[in-house]
Design a protein around this motif. Sequence first.
Motif: not given
Length: 188
Positions: A12-14, A101-106, A147-150
């Motif tokens: 995400l930083d990249w 809300d929470f992140s997982f899943p998108s 969101h994270f990639l996962s």
Amino acid sequence: MPQWMEWEISLLDWIQQSLRGPVLDALLPAITALGNAGAIWIVLGLVLLIPRKRREQGAVILIALAMCGLLGNLVLKPLVARPRPFAWNPEIQLLIDAPKDFSFPSGHSMSSLAAATALFLYDKKLGCAALVLAGIIVFSRLYLYVHFLSDVLMGSLMGVALAFAARWLYRKVRRLMVSRRKRGVKER
């Protein structure tokens, strides 16, 4: 931060360091907004209910979206309770309001891929266009640092699976209804 999450933050930083710019900063918040609460996909499903020849398509999209909402937002998000990436990196400047809300899943990824896949099952040309839009919405969630990639990968995979499940469910219920109608006519 757990060590297994560090590479996802690094990704995400990249994205922030390498791809961020004024054009995408203006475009991607607008595109991600199309996926808020599955709005664009709900409208698409409702519109497809109108013409008789597209009714199954519209119903399958709406069933898939309902399944996404139930499984993703009501079951998995509270169960996993994964904080969003910006909670781990408070220095990041968000371009949209911070989701609560929470992140997982998108949910954006899940609903976008569910609807686009359902559309693709019936209409390859429109389905391809929907899949491109869905892919941009999925990417926007990473670009916007929400969101994270996962999160987006799992949401996307679940969306595809739920599109197939929705089509199977629709056809199963329809066969049962037709069968009952035929039995009702024979009994009269």
